[in-house]
Design an enzyme around this catalytic site. Structure first.
Site, PDB file in Angstrom:
ATOM      1  N   SER A 123       6.576  -1.427  11.652  1.00 46.63           N
ATOM      2  CA  SER A 123       6.104  -0.442  12.426  1.00 46.63           C
ATOM      3  C   SER A 123       5.494  -1.828  13.635  1.00 46.63           C
ATOM      4  CB  SER A 123       4.857   0.566  12.548  1.00 46.63           C
ATOM      5  OG  SER A 123       5.110   1.317  13.048  1.00 46.63           O
ATOM      6  N   GLY A 168       5.199   0.796  16.437  1.00 45.20           N
ATOM      7  CA  GLY A 168       5.455   1.641  17.522  1.00 45.20           C
ATOM      8  C   GLY A 168       6.091   2.832  17.895  1.00 45.20           C
ATOM      9  N   GLY A 195       9.769   2.291  17.464  1.00 44.39           N
ATOM     10  CA  GLY A 195      10.738   2.347  15.342  1.00 44.39           C
ATOM     11  C   GLY A 195       9.852   1.743  14.665  1.00 44.39           C
ATOM     12  N   GLY A 252       2.129   7.055  11.457  1.00 42.12           N
ATOM     13  CA  GLY A 252       2.439   5.938  10.646  1.00 42.12           C
ATOM     14  C   GLY A 252       2.803   6.543   9.227  1.00 42.12           C
ATOM     15  N   ASP A 253       1.887   6.949   8.616  1.00 40.05           N
ATOM     16  CA  ASP A 253       1.851   7.579   7.945  1.00 40.05           C
ATOM     17  C   ASP A 253       2.772   8.624   7.766  1.00 40.05           C
ATOM     18  OD1 ASP A 253      -0.448   6.692   7.080  1.00 40.05           O
ATOM     19  OD2 ASP A 253      -1.545   8.509   7.788  1.00 40.05           O
TER      20      ASP A 253
END
Length: 308
Positions: free
Chosen positions: A216, A218, A221, A247-248
């Site tokens: 990730s 942020g 992408g 993120g989940d």
């Protein structure tokens, strides 16, 4: 069925304030309470996408009872194991003027040996019939640091694809157990590999045992190193809002693509669109559906190189 594991569940509280100022009193304009912890956020997004989803992990005390009552109002099936200690709370304070979020996370209850044994039994039973499993989040006190590695091996023995989303030593040990996919962020990757360049760190992490690594980045992408190749996926523009749970949602998109057997570029597109649409939602575990559907055609995926 997709199985999600949240060993350190929480009741998530979101406070919205006009402006967050240190050392000052604040008038809260909105309070939102939801079942939380990374795996439960993943489960709620998967259920919203139409997947049959089962959640396991731990819950206990009065806070755990609140969490289970809230979870019962969702399509997610509750297979949590009871603990003597109370489930933790997390507090997200959203500054509505800037969109910035301040997060406060309690440590969670101490889990005893008998409770861990009961969970292992439940987890092994639930693997029968699971299309994939996600192991998500921090470990509560009392759980040994190799717990995720142990669960990865159990899933592999059962022939169930497994995704690992954690950090620190649990990630280091878990990745050595050869999960199908890990999804660290850039800081977690740097801590794991010692490399600050995201592409190099993603490659090196895959060399430590994972079949695929999706990093990730942020608001920029995702970066993926897979057996089929290297890809970067990015939203069309930065999205402002509450990033808690983004993120989940990316994990949910990756798992959804895995069980649907979609090509990697399509999996990454789904994950980035869900992540960005979650930033536009007021709380973790939910996403702005019109924004998600609109973003699906606008996420840019570029090939970075061949598999290696």
């Amino acid at each position: 069925m997709i199985l999600t594991v949240t060993l350190n569940t929480a009741v998530d509280l979101t406070y919205r304030v006009p402006a967050l100022t240190p050392h000052a009193s604040h008038r809260v304009t909105q309070v939102i309470e939801r079942p939380g912890g990374k795996g439960l956020n993943v489960a709620r997004v998967l259920a919203a996408l139409g997947h049959e989803t089962v959640a396991t992990g731990f819950a206990g005390g009065a806070t755990g009872a609140v969490l289970r009552e809230q979870l019962a109002a969702t399509p997610v099936r509750d297979e949590l194991v009871e603990t003597e200690g109370p489930t933790r709370r997390t507090v997200a304070i959203v500054d509505t003027a800037t969109g910035d979020t301040t997060q406060l996370n309690e440590p969670g209850p101490s889990v005893g040996a008998a409770e861990w044994t009961a969970f292992r039994t439940r987890f092994t039973e639930l693997l029968d019939g699971a299309a994939a499993v996600a192991l998500c989040g921090s470990l509560p006190p009392g759980i040994h640091v190799g717990a995720y590695a142990e669960l990865v091996r159990l899933a592999r023995t059962a022939g169930v694809p497994v995704l690992l989303d954690t950090s620190g030593e649990p990630l280091r040990r878990g990745i050595a157990a050869r999960p199908d996919l890990v999804k660290p962020n850039a800081d977690e990757l740097a801590q794991l590999t010692g490399a600050r360049d995201p592409l190099r760190a993603t490659r090196e992490a895959r060399g430590r045992g994972a079949r695929a690594v999706v990093s990730s980045l942020g608001p920029e992408g995702l970066l993926a190193a897979t057996p089929e190749g290297l890809w970067r996926a990015a939203p069309p523009a930065p999205v402002k809002g509450n990033p808690t749970g983004a993120g989940d949602s990316a994990v949910a998109g990756l798992l959804s693509g895995l069980v649907d057997d979609t090509p990697w570029p399509d999996r990454l597109t789904r994950a980035v669109a869900l992540s960005a649409a979650t930033v536009l939602s007021p709380v973790a575990g939910e996403f702005d559906r019109p924004a998600y559907e609109e973003l699906l055609s606008r996420v840019k995926v570029t090939e970075e190189g061949a598999a290696g």
